[in-house]
Design an enzyme around this catalytic site. Structure first.
Site, PDB file in Angstrom:
ATOM      1  N   GLU A  68     -12.441  -0.599  -0.918  1.00 37.18           N
ATOM      2  CA  GLU A  68     -12.462   0.715  -0.265  1.00 37.18           C
ATOM      3  C   GLU A  68     -13.641   1.503  -0.797  1.00 37.18           C
ATOM      4  O   GLU A  68     -13.873   1.533  -2.016  1.00 37.18           O
ATOM      5  CB  GLU A  68     -11.198   1.545  -0.575  1.00 37.18           C
ATOM      6  CG  GLU A  68      -9.971   1.130   0.157  1.00 37.18           C
ATOM      7  CD  GLU A  68      -8.766   2.020  -0.175  1.00 37.18           C
ATOM      8  OE1 GLU A  68      -8.956   3.204  -0.533  1.00 37.18           O
ATOM      9  OE2 GLU A  68      -7.650   1.506  -0.064  1.00 37.18           O
ATOM     10  N   GLU A 113      -3.862  -0.155  -5.719  1.00 38.37           N
ATOM     11  CA  GLU A 113      -3.949   0.975  -6.639  1.00 38.37           C
ATOM     12  C   GLU A 113      -2.653   1.285  -7.394  1.00 38.37           C
ATOM     13  O   GLU A 113      -2.029   2.347  -7.176  1.00 38.37           O
ATOM     14  CB  GLU A 113      -4.436   2.230  -5.896  1.00 38.37           C
ATOM     15  CG  GLU A 113      -5.761   2.036  -5.176  1.00 38.37           C
ATOM     16  CD  GLU A 113      -6.344   3.329  -4.611  1.00 38.37           C
ATOM     17  OE1 GLU A 113      -5.617   4.338  -4.544  1.00 38.37           O
ATOM     18  OE2 GLU A 113      -7.534   3.344  -4.273  1.00 38.37           O
ATOM     19  N   HIS A 163       0.880  -1.175   0.000  1.00 42.00           N
ATOM     20  CA  HIS A 163       0.000   0.000   0.000  1.00 42.00           C
ATOM     21  C   HIS A 163       0.924   1.234   0.000  1.00 42.00           C
ATOM     22  O   HIS A 163       0.904   2.052   0.910  1.00 42.00           O
ATOM     23  CB  HIS A 163      -0.951  -0.022   1.193  1.00 42.00           C
ATOM     24  CG  HIS A 163      -2.189   0.815   1.018  1.00 42.00           C
ATOM     25  ND1 HIS A 163      -3.465   0.306   1.124  1.00 42.00           N
ATOM     26  CD2 HIS A 163      -2.351   2.132   0.745  1.00 42.00           C
ATOM     27  CE1 HIS A 163      -4.352   1.281   0.941  1.00 42.00           C
ATOM     28  NE2 HIS A 163      -3.694   2.412   0.714  1.00 42.00           N
TER      29      HIS A 163
END
Ligand code: FCB
Length: 469
Positions: free
Chosen positions: A353, A173, A128
Site C-alpha cells: 500500500e 497491519e 483486513h
C-alpha cells in the site's frame, strides 16, 4: 521541491516486478447484510456515536459487491498486473465458526475467476480488520481461541481459492488492529487497554504462523506472507531523551513485529518497557510465529517524528502534508526498505500500500489530482532507489483503486486513483489513474523491447532522479 516524474526518468523495472492496486472488503463492498453475511466488528463500531467522523458506515460503501464486474473491467483498463483485495470473514463464515456461507464463498470465487479471465493476478488478504462480531463477543483477538478460528478460516479459503490466487496474506497491519483497535480504541473494536492490545499482537502473530504451517501442510500453491505498516522513526531533536523515545517507538512499531517474525523473539527493550502488560506466551509460540514466509508486504505512507515530550507538530518540518495530515516523505520509503534488507533476512518485499488522500475537486468530469500523481510518482522513484541500493523488491501497489470508506474518517478522505460518486456509484478515472496507466504502458513496452543484457542495469536512468525530492 521539484516534482519527479518516473514516467520520464525511470528506465525500466525488472521483468516480473508486479504493479498493482489495492482495496479491502469492508471499505468497498457494502452489502453489509446481503446473502447471509454476518456483522463484523466494523459494522458494530460504526454504530457507536462519534466513532466515525461523518457518522457513516460500510452498509453501501462503493457497492462493489454488486458492481464487481464493472470494477474488474476498470482494474483491467488500468493495465495493472495484480489486484490486492481482502475477503470479508463474516461474509464467508458469518459467526466465525460453524457453518460456512456458500453465497459469500461464491462471491469470491467469481471475483477471482473474473480477475484471472482478465489476466490479473489475485492477491488475497484474509484479515483486513473485519473480524466476525460473533467472535468479538467471545473475546475477539484477545482470546486465544480466535487464533484457531483464524487457522480454520485460512484453510477454508485456501481450499476454495488456493489453486488460483497468486498470494495469500494472513493479516493486514497487526499494529493497527492491536494499537488503534485495543489501546487507543479509535478503531474497532474500540477497546482501551494496553495489556489487551499486546495480547492481541501476540495472537495475531501466532495465528499468522500457525496458518502458514497449516496451509503448507495442505499443499497450497499460493505464496504466503503478512503485511505490516512501517515507518522510519526520526527524533524531533538531538536531545538524548528524544533519541531514547525514538528507539522505543521504533521498537513498538517495527521491531515488535519484525523480530518475532524473522528472529523468533520479542525485543527486550519493549518487553522491559511493557512490564506486566507484556503478552502471555506459550511454549512453541515463538517458533510458530517465525516460520519462513514467501514475501513480506509493507504499507508505507509517511515517516514518524518522535519527541519525548509527546506530541510532534507535523507543520514544524515544513514538508507538504496530505489530507490526512501526514508528511509527504518519499525518501523515508527508501530508508525503510534498505533497513529491512540490512537488519533482517527478508524474503522478497512488496510495497502493498502507498498513496495519499487529497482534497479532490470533481470538475467537468475530471479530477486534476496533480498532488496524488506526484506523491505516487515520487514513491515509485523511492522504490527504484532502494532497488538500486540492492534491495530485492517484488512489486508496488497503489492504495487505493478507488475512493472508499476510510475507517474512522468515513468517506471524508479520498485515497482513490478512481473517483467514486457515492450518490450514483459512478466511477471516474482521476488524472493520477491516467498517469499510472500511461506509466504501466511504458513499463510494458520497455519489457517487450529490452534485451536480456539490459536487465542488470540500474532501475533509474541516472542517480539524479531523486535529487529533486
Ligand atoms: C492503511 C489501511 C488501509 C487504508 C490506508 C489509508 O492503514 O491498511 O485500509 O485505510 O491505511
Amino acid at each position: 521541491m521539484k516534482p519527479v516524474d518516473p514516467l520520464k526518468t525511470l528506465k525500466k523495472f525488472p521483468d516480473g516486478f508486479v504493479w498493482g492496486v489495492a482495496t479491502s472488503a469492508f471499505q468497498i463492498e457494502g452489502a453489509a447484510t446481503a446473502d447471509g453475511k454476518g456483522p463484523s466488528i466494523w459494522d458494530t463500531f460504526c454504530r457507536v456515536p462519534g466513532a466515525i467522523a461523518d457518522a457513516s458506515n460500510g452498509d453501501m460503501a462503493c457497492d462493489h459487491y454488486r458492481l464487481w464486474e464493472r470494477d474488474l473491467d476498470l482494474i483491467a483498463d488500468l493495465g495493472v498486473d495484480a489486484y490486492r483485495f481482502s475477503v470479508s470473514w463474516p461474509r464467508v463464515r458469518p459467526e466465525g465458526t460453524g457453518a460456512w456461507n456458500e453465497s459469500g464463498l461464491d462471491f469470491y470465487e467469481q471475483l477471482v475467476d473474473g480477475l484471472l479471465e482478465r489476466g490479473i493476478k489475485p492477491y488475497l488478504t484474509l484479515n483486513h480488520w473485519d473480524l466476525p462480531d460473533a467472535l468479538q463477543q467471545h473475546g475477539g483477538w484477545a482470546h486465544r481461541d480466535t487464533v484457531h478460528r483464524f487457522v480454520e478460516y485460512a484453510r477454508g479459503m485456501s481450499k476454495r481459492l488456493g489453486d488460483r490466487v497468486t498470494s495469500i496474506t494472513t493479516h493486514n497491519e497487526p499494529w493497527v488492529m492491536a494499537t488503534l483497535g485495543h489501546e487507543s480504541g479509535i478503531f474497532a473494536p474500540g477497546i482501551k487497554d494496553r495489556a489487551t492490545a499486546m495480547q492481541v499482537t501476540h495472537h495475531l502473530l501466532l495465528s499468522h504462523g500457525l496458518a502458514l504451517q497449516a496451509l503448507r501442510a495442505d499443499g497450497v500453491r499460493s505464496k504466503l506472507g503478512i503485511v505490516l505498516n512501517l515507518s522510519p522513526m526520526h527524533p524531533a531533536s538531538a536531545a538524548p531523551e528524544d533519541i531514547e523515545k525514538t528507539k522505543l517507538e521504533d521498537g513498538r512499531l517495527l521491531r515488535w513485529y519484525m523480530d518475532p517474525l524473522f528472529n523468533g523473539t520479542y525485543p527486550d527493550d519493549v518487553l522491559a518497557y511493557l512490564g506486566e502488560d507484556a503478552p502471555l506466551i506459550s511454549a512453541g509460540d515463538m517458533k510458530a510465529i517465525s516460520v519462513p514466509m514467501d514475501f513480506l508486504g509493507i504499507n508505507y505512507y509517511s515517516r514518524a517524528v518522535i519527541s519525548a515530550a509527546g506530541h510532534w507538530d507535523v507543520k514544524k518540518s515544513g514538508l507538504a502534508l496530505t489530507d490526512m495530515g501526514w508528511e509527504i516523505y518519499p525518501e523515508g520509503l527508501t530508508e525503510l526498505l534498505v533497513r529491512m534488507d540490512r537488519d533482517y533476512n527478508v524474503p522478497p518485499l512488496y510495497v502493498t500500500e502507498n498513496g495519499g488522500a487529497f482534497k479532490d475537486r470533481f470538475e467537468d468530469g475530471r479530477v486534476h489530482d496533480a498532488q496524488r500523481t506526484d506523491y505516487i510518482a515520487r514513491h515509485i522513484a523511492a522504490v527504484a532507489e532502494a532497488m538500486n541500493q540492492g534491495v530485492q523488491m517484488a512489486g508496488y501497489m497503489v492504495w487505493s483503486l478507488m475512493d472508499n470508506f476510510e475507517w474512522a474518517s468515513g468517506y471524508e478522505k479520498r485515497f482513490g486513483i478512481v473517483h467514486v460518486d457515492y450518490e450514483t456509484q459512478a466511477r471516474t478515472l482521476k488524472d493520477s489513474a491516467l498517469w499510472y496507466r500511461d506509466f504501466l504502458r511504458q513499463q510494458k513496452a520497455a519489457r517487450a523491447h529490452t534485451s536480456a543484457s539490459a536487465l542488470s542495469g540500474p532501475v533509474t536512468e541516472s542517480a539524479t532522479v531523486l535529487t529533486g525530492v
